[in-house]
Design a protein around this motif. Structure first.
Motif, PDB file in Angstrom:
ATOM      1  N   ILE A 113     -31.425  12.006  -5.644  1.00  0.00           N
ATOM      2  CA  ILE A 113     -32.607  11.438  -4.989  1.00  0.00           C
ATOM      3  C   ILE A 113     -33.397  10.685  -6.053  1.00  0.00           C
ATOM      4  O   ILE A 113     -33.751  11.242  -7.092  1.00  0.00           O
ATOM      5  N   THR A 114     -33.664   9.437  -5.787  1.00  0.00           N
ATOM      6  CA  THR A 114     -34.377   8.595  -6.742  1.00  0.00           C
ATOM      7  C   THR A 114     -35.742   8.214  -6.178  1.00  0.00           C
ATOM      8  O   THR A 114     -35.859   7.901  -4.981  1.00  0.00           O
ATOM      9  N   ILE A 115     -36.743   8.259  -7.021  1.00  0.00           N
ATOM     10  CA  ILE A 115     -38.084   7.854  -6.613  1.00  0.00           C
ATOM     11  C   ILE A 115     -38.257   6.374  -6.925  1.00  0.00           C
ATOM     12  O   ILE A 115     -38.293   5.972  -8.089  1.00  0.00           O
ATOM     13  N   GLY A 116     -38.331   5.574  -5.885  1.00  0.00           N
ATOM     14  CA  GLY A 116     -38.559   4.146  -6.018  1.00  0.00           C
ATOM     15  C   GLY A 116     -40.022   3.827  -5.789  1.00  0.00           C
ATOM     16  O   GLY A 116     -40.914   4.508  -6.316  1.00  0.00           O
ATOM     17  N   SER A 117     -40.289   2.814  -4.985  1.00  0.00           N
ATOM     18  CA  SER A 117     -41.665   2.418  -4.682  1.00  0.00           C
ATOM     19  C   SER A 117     -41.643   1.520  -3.459  1.00  0.00           C
ATOM     20  O   SER A 117     -40.671   0.784  -3.233  1.00  0.00           O
ATOM     21  N   ASN A 118     -42.740   1.553  -2.687  1.00  0.00           N
ATOM     22  CA  ASN A 118     -42.831   0.580  -1.594  1.00  0.00           C
ATOM     23  C   ASN A 118     -42.915  -0.845  -2.148  1.00  0.00           C
ATOM     24  O   ASN A 118     -42.653  -1.813  -1.429  1.00  0.00           O
ATOM     25  N   LEU A 119     -43.225  -0.980  -3.435  1.00  0.00           N
ATOM     26  CA  LEU A 119     -43.214  -2.300  -4.085  1.00  0.00           C
ATOM     27  C   LEU A 119     -41.790  -2.733  -4.425  1.00  0.00           C
ATOM     28  O   LEU A 119     -41.583  -3.786  -5.016  1.00  0.00           O
ATOM     29  N   GLY A 120     -40.820  -1.927  -4.033  1.00  0.00           N
ATOM     30  CA  GLY A 120     -39.422  -2.319  -4.076  1.00  0.00           C
ATOM     31  C   GLY A 120     -38.961  -2.878  -2.753  1.00  0.00           C
ATOM     32  O   GLY A 120     -37.760  -3.110  -2.556  1.00  0.00           O
ATOM     33  N   GLU A 121     -39.890  -3.078  -1.825  1.00  0.00           N
ATOM     34  CA  GLU A 121     -39.578  -3.688  -0.533  1.00  0.00           C
ATOM     35  C   GLU A 121     -40.350  -4.982  -0.327  1.00  0.00           C
ATOM     36  O   GLU A 121     -39.880  -5.899   0.321  1.00  0.00           O
ATOM     37  N   GLN A 122     -41.560  -5.037  -0.847  1.00  0.00           N
ATOM     38  CA  GLN A 122     -42.345  -6.261  -0.753  1.00  0.00           C
ATOM     39  C   GLN A 122     -43.322  -6.312  -1.918  1.00  0.00           C
ATOM     40  O   GLN A 122     -43.565  -5.299  -2.583  1.00  0.00           O
ATOM     41  N   VAL A 123     -43.838  -7.499  -2.183  1.00  0.00           N
ATOM     42  CA  VAL A 123     -44.707  -7.709  -3.348  1.00  0.00           C
ATOM     43  C   VAL A 123     -46.032  -8.278  -2.839  1.00  0.00           C
ATOM     44  O   VAL A 123     -46.173  -9.482  -2.649  1.00  0.00           O
ATOM     45  N   PRO A 124     -47.040  -7.422  -2.624  1.00  0.00           N
ATOM     46  CA  PRO A 124     -48.273  -7.870  -1.977  1.00  0.00           C
ATOM     47  C   PRO A 124     -49.289  -8.544  -2.891  1.00  0.00           C
ATOM     48  O   PRO A 124     -50.275  -9.082  -2.407  1.00  0.00           O
ATOM     49  N   PHE A 125     -49.069  -8.488  -4.195  1.00  0.00           N
ATOM     50  CA  PHE A 125     -50.004  -9.137  -5.118  1.00  0.00           C
ATOM     51  C   PHE A 125     -49.256  -9.546  -6.385  1.00  0.00           C
ATOM     52  O   PHE A 125     -48.145  -9.069  -6.651  1.00  0.00           O
ATOM     53  N   PRO A 126     -49.829 -10.451  -7.172  1.00  0.00           N
ATOM     54  CA  PRO A 126     -49.144 -10.960  -8.367  1.00  0.00           C
ATOM     55  C   PRO A 126     -49.022  -9.903  -9.465  1.00  0.00           C
ATOM     56  O   PRO A 126     -49.719  -8.893  -9.462  1.00  0.00           O
ATOM     57  N   GLY A 127     -48.131 -10.179 -10.409  1.00  0.00           N
ATOM     58  CA  GLY A 127     -48.032  -9.363 -11.602  1.00  0.00           C
ATOM     59  C   GLY A 127     -46.968  -8.284 -11.569  1.00  0.00           C
ATOM     60  O   GLY A 127     -46.937  -7.423 -12.451  1.00  0.00           O
ATOM     61  N   LEU A 128     -46.087  -8.335 -10.572  1.00  0.00           N
ATOM     62  CA  LEU A 128     -45.131  -7.239 -10.385  1.00  0.00           C
ATOM     63  C   LEU A 128     -43.700  -7.624 -10.723  1.00  0.00           C
ATOM     64  O   LEU A 128     -42.750  -6.993 -10.255  1.00  0.00           O
ATOM     65  N   VAL A 129     -43.521  -8.634 -11.537  1.00  0.00           N
ATOM     66  CA  VAL A 129     -42.169  -9.112 -11.846  1.00  0.00           C
ATOM     67  C   VAL A 129     -41.287  -7.985 -12.371  1.00  0.00           C
ATOM     68  O   VAL A 129     -40.192  -7.737 -11.851  1.00  0.00           O
ATOM     69  N   ALA A 130     -41.729  -7.290 -13.397  1.00  0.00           N
ATOM     70  CA  ALA A 130     -40.906  -6.230 -13.978  1.00  0.00           C
ATOM     71  C   ALA A 130     -40.825  -5.021 -13.057  1.00  0.00           C
ATOM     72  O   ALA A 130     -39.734  -4.490 -12.796  1.00  0.00           O
ATOM     73  N   TYR A 131     -41.968  -4.584 -12.547  1.00  0.00           N
ATOM     74  CA  TYR A 131     -42.007  -3.357 -11.757  1.00  0.00           C
ATOM     75  C   TYR A 131     -41.202  -3.499 -10.470  1.00  0.00           C
ATOM     76  O   TYR A 131     -40.316  -2.680 -10.182  1.00  0.00           O
ATOM     77  N   SER A 132     -41.483  -4.521  -9.677  1.00  0.00           N
ATOM     78  CA  SER A 132     -40.788  -4.675  -8.406  1.00  0.00           C
ATOM     79  C   SER A 132     -39.302  -4.958  -8.601  1.00  0.00           C
ATOM     80  O   SER A 132     -38.460  -4.474  -7.837  1.00  0.00           O
ATOM     81  N   THR A 133     -38.955  -5.732  -9.626  1.00  0.00           N
ATOM     82  CA  THR A 133     -37.544  -5.983  -9.896  1.00  0.00           C
ATOM     83  C   THR A 133     -36.807  -4.670 -10.140  1.00  0.00           C
ATOM     84  O   THR A 133     -35.716  -4.434  -9.605  1.00  0.00           O
ATOM     85  N   SER A 134     -37.408  -3.797 -10.927  1.00  0.00           N
ATOM     86  CA  SER A 134     -36.761  -2.519 -11.230  1.00  0.00           C
ATOM     87  C   SER A 134     -36.636  -1.649  -9.987  1.00  0.00           C
ATOM     88  O   SER A 134     -35.615  -0.970  -9.789  1.00  0.00           O
ATOM     89  N   LYS A 135     -37.650  -1.655  -9.139  1.00  0.00           N
ATOM     90  CA  LYS A 135     -37.608  -0.804  -7.951  1.00  0.00           C
ATOM     91  C   LYS A 135     -36.660  -1.363  -6.882  1.00  0.00           C
ATOM     92  O   LYS A 135     -36.003  -0.601  -6.168  1.00  0.00           O
ATOM     93  N   PHE A 136     -36.585  -2.702  -6.762  1.00  0.00           N
ATOM     94  CA  PHE A 136     -35.573  -3.291  -5.887  1.00  0.00           C
ATOM     95  C   PHE A 136     -34.185  -2.887  -6.376  1.00  0.00           C
ATOM     96  O   PHE A 136     -33.289  -2.591  -5.585  1.00  0.00           O
ATOM     97  N   ALA A 137     -33.974  -2.897  -7.692  1.00  0.00           N
ATOM     98  CA  ALA A 137     -32.670  -2.549  -8.261  1.00  0.00           C
ATOM     99  C   ALA A 137     -32.278  -1.112  -7.933  1.00  0.00           C
ATOM    100  O   ALA A 137     -31.098  -0.819  -7.716  1.00  0.00           O
ATOM    101  N   LEU A 138     -33.244  -0.214  -7.883  1.00  0.00           N
ATOM    102  CA  LEU A 138     -32.943   1.177  -7.572  1.00  0.00           C
ATOM    103  C   LEU A 138     -32.412   1.338  -6.153  1.00  0.00           C
ATOM    104  O   LEU A 138     -31.608   2.238  -5.880  1.00  0.00           O
ATOM    105  N   LEU A 139     -32.848   0.483  -5.252  1.00  0.00           N
ATOM    106  CA  LEU A 139     -32.318   0.522  -3.893  1.00  0.00           C
ATOM    107  C   LEU A 139     -30.825   0.184  -3.896  1.00  0.00           C
ATOM    108  O   LEU A 139     -30.019   0.863  -3.253  1.00  0.00           O
ATOM    109  N   GLY A 140     -30.451  -0.849  -4.647  1.00  0.00           N
ATOM    110  CA  GLY A 140     -29.044  -1.205  -4.745  1.00  0.00           C
ATOM    111  C   GLY A 140     -28.229  -0.117  -5.421  1.00  0.00           C
ATOM    112  O   GLY A 140     -27.108   0.195  -4.994  1.00  0.00           O
ATOM    113  N   LEU A 141     -28.773   0.472  -6.485  1.00  0.00           N
ATOM    114  CA  LEU A 141     -28.086   1.558  -7.168  1.00  0.00           C
ATOM    115  C   LEU A 141     -27.848   2.728  -6.224  1.00  0.00           C
ATOM    116  O   LEU A 141     -26.753   3.320  -6.196  1.00  0.00           O
ATOM    117  N   THR A 142     -28.850   3.061  -5.432  1.00  0.00           N
ATOM    118  CA  THR A 142     -28.728   4.176  -4.493  1.00  0.00           C
ATOM    119  C   THR A 142     -27.614   3.938  -3.487  1.00  0.00           C
ATOM    120  O   THR A 142     -26.790   4.831  -3.221  1.00  0.00           O
TER     121      THR A 142
END
Length: 246
Positions: free
Chosen positions: A137-166
């Motif tokens: 079980i991996t803890i991702g983020s709802n910011l791995g589904e959408q990006v509601p504000f600027p500044g999330l290049v690194a964070y959201s990219t990593s959390k989107f990647a965890l979905l693919g890994l899962t």
């Protein structure tokens, strides 16, 4: 409850916040726990002592998620000390905010290493130890589904990647009946993102239920996915964010 009786769990980042809540909840449900920490031995020991007070075994292991060998050794130590390994929870994480013009390659690499590379390393090491019916079980983020504000290049990219890994882990490990799922919290009241913080009102404004979640809410969902009740759920994502993404 004892739905995790005779099970052993390895929780990365289990010294504080969501990780600590998960470690405690799995113990309440009957599991013995190994938890890792990077820099807070006192907090990690406090969580381990709380687990022992429940009558469960617990060990706290220093392992920085950026150090692959340390993560692998921690999995080995958990397996040896607890006598098995049934559940892996990839919970260790950091937050990062920088727009693309400000984001350094070093910071991007740091976030990817802690979230994605370490989750791969832990999953590979843990899967080699698991018997039929294991849980990842991996803890991702709802910011791995959408990006509601600027500044999330690194964070959201990593959390989107965890979905693919899962999803990939679920496919690879399915023949062994080892499930892999991802839990994606939204704004959760922790020391990393307190409900009283400077940006809390802006986060609440995004939610259908305008309040921060609690770490124990996330932990309850993880405990369900770790149980036999969830034996047919794999490759799935579960967003728990008060409706911020609807």
């Amino acid at each position: 409850m004892s739905r995790l009786q005779n099970k052993t769990a390895f929780v990365t980042g289990g010294s504080r916040g969501i990780g600590a809540a998960i470690a405690l909840k799995l113990a309440e449900d009957g599991a013995d726990i190994a938890l890792t920490y990077a820099s807070s031995p006192d907090k990690a020991d406090a969580v381990a002592n709380s687990i022992k007070a429940l009558g469960r075994k617990a060990i706290a292991i220093k392992a920085d998620n950026r150090d692959a060998v340390a993560v692998e050794n921690a999995v080995e130590e958990a397996h040896r000390t607890l006598g098995g390994l049934d559940i892996l929870v990839n919970s260790a994480g950091v937050f990062s905010v920088d727009t693309i013009d400000q984001l350094s390659l070093e910071e991007f690499d740091r976030v990817m290493e802690i979230h994605v590379r370490a989750s791969f390393v832990a999953a590979k090491a843990a899967a080699a130890k698991m018997q039929t019916g294991g849980r990842i079980i991996t803890i991702g983020s709802n910011l791995g589904e959408q990006v509601p504000f600027p500044g999330l290049v690194a964070y959201s990219t990593s959390k989107f990647a965890l979905l693919g890994l899962t999803k990939a882990l679920a496919r690879d490990l399915g023949p062994r009946e080892i499930t892999a799922n991802i839990v994606q919290p939204g704004s959760t009241d922790t020391d990393m993102n307190p409900a009283s913080g400077d940006h809390a009102d802006a986060q609440r404004a995004l939610m259908a239920i305008p309040r921060f979640g609690e770490a124990r809410d996330v932990a309850a969902l993880v405990a369900f996915l770790a149980s036999n009740e969830a034996k047919s759920i794999t490759g799935a994502s579960f967003t728990i964010d008060g409706g911020a993404n609807i």
